[in-house]
Design a protein around this motif. Structure first.
Motif, PDB file in Angstrom:
ATOM      1  N   UNK A  75      12.072   0.762  -4.719  1.00 18.18           N
ATOM      2  CA  UNK A  75      10.840   0.945  -3.951  1.00 18.18           C
ATOM      3  C   UNK A  75       9.954   2.020  -4.570  1.00 18.18           C
ATOM      4  N   UNK A  76      10.578   3.008  -5.212  1.00 17.14           N
ATOM      5  CA  UNK A  76       9.858   4.120  -5.822  1.00 17.14           C
ATOM      6  C   UNK A  76      10.630   4.592  -7.043  1.00 17.14           C
ATOM      7  N   UNK A  77      10.006   5.428  -7.832  1.00 14.84           N
ATOM      8  CA  UNK A  77      10.713   6.082  -8.931  1.00 14.84           C
ATOM      9  C   UNK A  77      10.381   7.568  -8.897  1.00 14.84           C
ATOM     10  N   UNK A  89      12.492   4.559  10.044  1.00 18.50           N
ATOM     11  CA  UNK A  89      12.837   3.225  10.542  1.00 18.50           C
ATOM     12  C   UNK A  89      12.993   3.254  12.056  1.00 18.50           C
ATOM     13  N   UNK A  90      13.636   4.292  12.549  1.00 18.66           N
ATOM     14  CA  UNK A  90      13.839   4.393  13.997  1.00 18.66           C
ATOM     15  C   UNK A  90      12.514   4.560  14.734  1.00 18.66           C
ATOM     16  N   UNK A 141       7.287  11.264  -6.038  1.00 23.77           N
ATOM     17  CA  UNK A 141       7.578   9.833  -5.979  1.00 23.77           C
ATOM     18  C   UNK A 141       6.392   9.066  -6.542  1.00 23.77           C
ATOM     19  N   UNK A 142       6.667   8.037  -7.302  1.00 19.88           N
ATOM     20  CA  UNK A 142       5.614   7.174  -7.855  1.00 19.88           C
ATOM     21  C   UNK A 142       6.022   5.720  -7.633  1.00 19.88           C
ATOM     22  N   UNK A 177       8.907   3.934   3.542  1.00 20.97           N
ATOM     23  CA  UNK A 177       7.449   3.809   3.582  1.00 20.97           C
ATOM     24  C   UNK A 177       6.920   2.895   2.499  1.00 20.97           C
ATOM     25  N   UNK A 178       7.528   2.963   1.318  1.00 20.44           N
ATOM     26  CA  UNK A 178       7.080   2.114   0.214  1.00 20.44           C
ATOM     27  C   UNK A 178       7.305   0.633   0.527  1.00 20.44           C
ATOM     28  N   UNK A 179       8.463   0.305   1.130  1.00 18.98           N
ATOM     29  CA  UNK A 179       8.733  -1.089   1.495  1.00 18.98           C
ATOM     30  C   UNK A 179       7.739  -1.572   2.547  1.00 18.98           C
TER      31      UNK A 179
END
Length: 370
Positions: A46-48, A248-249, A181-182, A214-216
């Motif tokens: 999702x991120x790197x 998520x919660x 995060x990218x 968040x990325x997903x």
């Protein structure tokens, strides 16, 4: 086909299931643990993580710590702590920084942070049991922070709510940004995972960081509502710890997480949870259990393609009842016709290899006889 004897072995505990992995840095390790238990894995980082050793903000934060030594240092991640010391080494400031850290009250938010502190020859003083920021803030506020300086090694991005909470009880906060995060270099696997989740073609999805959640969700775009519905109902969501699970919660998505934030513990949690969700029934004298992309017939696991599996799942939800071709058509992907239903039933019978499990009722449809 996997036999009953093989299926009883730990190496086959996740056979028949497809699991999405959103981690980047440790994706191969997590995928290997899942595959060693028989799972089919979909890799979709999702991120790197992008180190910022030459970043002016990190150098300025380090200088601030040297000029005004912090009374408290919050170490959020192991990779962040190691990256900070490595960057300081490159600037010729490693010994000075280590000396400052050795005099501070070091808080390790989790076991990886604790290990990084100790490997640097330093001593950690406290860790939150649940690894949450709320616990950290409560603990430090209870100790008294008025007039003290807190250095907070950031977890990939600024966390203003916790910074402000510390400032509200009188602390001066130095934010230390060690990495950022990218987006992934190739976003296609993440978008594919969104489609697989929405189509219920994965049985579980794993997260090892809150930003990946968040990325997903951002990758889902206009399909976010179907994605959230799938995560709330049919797709198991497994997180490495409570901090990862928090976003998520907030969306009312049920989450499973191990007691300790370890990849091996995360996999054990999935091994415990997924088989519990399997639908089992007796059909015409045969035991039948449905896993994600496979059926277990009389103890033997038999993988099935998506269309036959969709038909079997629809029939199994109402055993004994006749479902028409039109009803089964709704279980197949859009664009399919009644001929596709007949083909799926034929492939289902061939895949199961057990006569009498799927019964044709002339001019009415199909059923699983009980």
């Amino acid at each position: 086909m996997i036999t009953a004897a093989a299926l009883a072995e730990p190496a086959a505990s996740l056979s028949g299931y497809t699991i999405g992995v959103t981690s980047d840095r440790r994706r191969d390790e997590l995928a290997g643990l899942l595959e060693s238990r028989g799972a089919r894995v979909v890799l979709a980082p999702a991120l790197r993580i992008v180190p910022i050793a030459d970043d002016a903000e990190l150098r300025a934060a380090t200088r601030a710590c040297l000029e005004t030594p912090p009374d408290v240092v919050l170490v959020n991640t192991g990779i962040g702590m190691r990256g900070w010391l490595e960057a300081a080494e490159g600037w010729g400031l490693a010994e000075a920084l280590r000396a400052v850290l050795s005099r501070a009250y070091l808080v390790a938010r989790g076991p990886k942070a604790r290990a990084a502190i100790r490997s640097a020859g330093l001593r950690d003083h406290w860790s939150p049991e649940g690894e949450s920021y709320e616990e950290v803030v409560d603990h430090l506020a209870g100790r008294g922070l008025a007039g003290l300086t807190v250095a907070m090694q950031l977890h990939g991005e600024s966390q203003p709510e916790y910074t402000e909470a510390l400032r509200a009880v009188g602390a001066r906060v130095i934010e230390v940004p060690v990495y950022r995060w990218a987006p992934p270099v190739d976003p296609a696997p993440l978008h594919r995972l969104v489609d697989l989740i929405t189509g219920r073609l994965v049985d579980a999805v794993t997260f090892t960081s809150a930003p990946a959640v968040g990325a997903l969700l951002r990758a889902a775009g206009t399909t976010i509502d179907p994605l959230l519905e799938a995560l709330r109902t049919d797709v198991l969501v497994a997180c490495v710890g409570p901090v990862t699970a928090a976003p998520l919660r907030k969306h009312d998505i049920p989450v499973v997480a191990p007691a300790r934030a370890r990849l091996s513990a995360l996999v054990r949690t999935i091994v415990d949870e997924l088989p519990r969700r399997a639908l089992s029934l007796e059909v015409s004298g045969h035991s039948l259990t449905l896993r994600g992309h496979a059926a277990i017939v009389d103890g033997d696991l038999k993988p099935l393609a998506p269309a036959p599996m969709a038909v079997l799942r629809a029939l199994a939800t109402m055993p004994g009842r006749v479902l028409s071709r039109a009803a089964l058509l709704r279980a197949l992907p859009r664009g399919a016709d009644e001929h596709a239903v007949e083909m799926a039933v034929a492939r289902l019978r061939a895949g199961l290899g057990t006569p009498g499990v799927v019964q044709t009722v002339v001019k009415r449809g199909y059923r699983l006889p009980t």
